[in-house]
Write a protein that holds these residues in place. Sequence first.
Motif, PDB file in Angstrom:
ATOM      1  N   GLY A  73      -6.574   1.887   2.592  1.00  0.00           N
ATOM      2  CA  GLY A  73      -7.131   0.661   2.789  1.00  0.00           C
ATOM      3  C   GLY A  73      -6.267  -0.239   3.485  1.00  0.00           C
ATOM      4  N   THR A  74      -5.127  -0.145   3.635  1.00  0.00           N
ATOM      5  CA  THR A  74      -4.108  -1.028   4.396  1.00  0.00           C
ATOM      6  C   THR A  74      -4.433  -1.078   5.994  1.00  0.00           C
ATOM      7  N   PRO A  75      -4.815  -2.325   6.281  1.00  0.00           N
ATOM      8  CA  PRO A  75      -5.263  -2.524   7.890  1.00  0.00           C
ATOM      9  C   PRO A  75      -4.114  -1.862   8.906  1.00  0.00           C
ATOM     10  N   ILE A  76      -4.456  -1.151   9.814  1.00  0.00           N
ATOM     11  CA  ILE A  76      -3.682  -0.479  10.661  1.00  0.00           C
ATOM     12  C   ILE A  76      -2.754  -1.670  11.424  1.00  0.00           C
ATOM     13  N   PHE A  77      -3.018  -2.780  11.632  1.00  0.00           N
ATOM     14  CA  PHE A  77      -2.128  -3.665  12.250  1.00  0.00           C
ATOM     15  C   PHE A  77      -1.064  -3.866  11.088  1.00  0.00           C
ATOM     16  N   ASP A  78      -1.328  -4.053   9.909  1.00  0.00           N
ATOM     17  CA  ASP A  78      -0.203  -4.100   8.913  1.00  0.00           C
ATOM     18  C   ASP A  78       0.535  -3.049   8.764  1.00  0.00           C
TER      19      ASP A  78
END
Length: 189
Positions: A73-78
């Motif tokens: 669930g961590t955004p790919i940008f982060d």
Amino acid sequence: LTAINNAEQDALLPAVTIGANAMAWFDLNEVTPARDLALEEVRDELETAWMQDQTAQALTEKANELVAKVDQGTPIFDVASEVGQIAQPSLPLTRRGDGSFITANVASAAFSGGEGYTDAVRLSDGTYIVFQVTGITAAEQSDIEQDNLIALSDSVADDLYQQFITARRDDLGVSINQGTLNQILSLDQ
């Protein structure tokens, strides 16, 4: 190489043809028997190969770790910023890639999953691309080239024909006389 490997020392050796009108002659002056190399002789190459293997293994583990973070669930940008990279959204692409940055093997991997699918693909230089499919747009019927439709139709027809032949062979109990087949094909000479 075949001529050199078959050559005998101190024997008259035939010429080797290397083109339509070119030949090469060689003399076999010395034969060095095969042997295991000492560690000192291969240390540098061994260290280089070991370092490359360790680097490749670490990159694989890191890529899998990043994919797992995105899957959790961590955004790919982060995730990209955590490793000092910038996530770059791509333009819509085909199964052959986008012609520049996204290669055919990356596109193929992306097309193997649905929306939200995340994976990492190793590139030819040993680096990885971690990607996430954010949307799927079906191709319009008019966008599908006529050649692709013909190729698909031929492929389906060939597949059905092969299935029919295999089923008939299995039903009839066809066997192959390998000796006769080799004789017909002139393989037993």
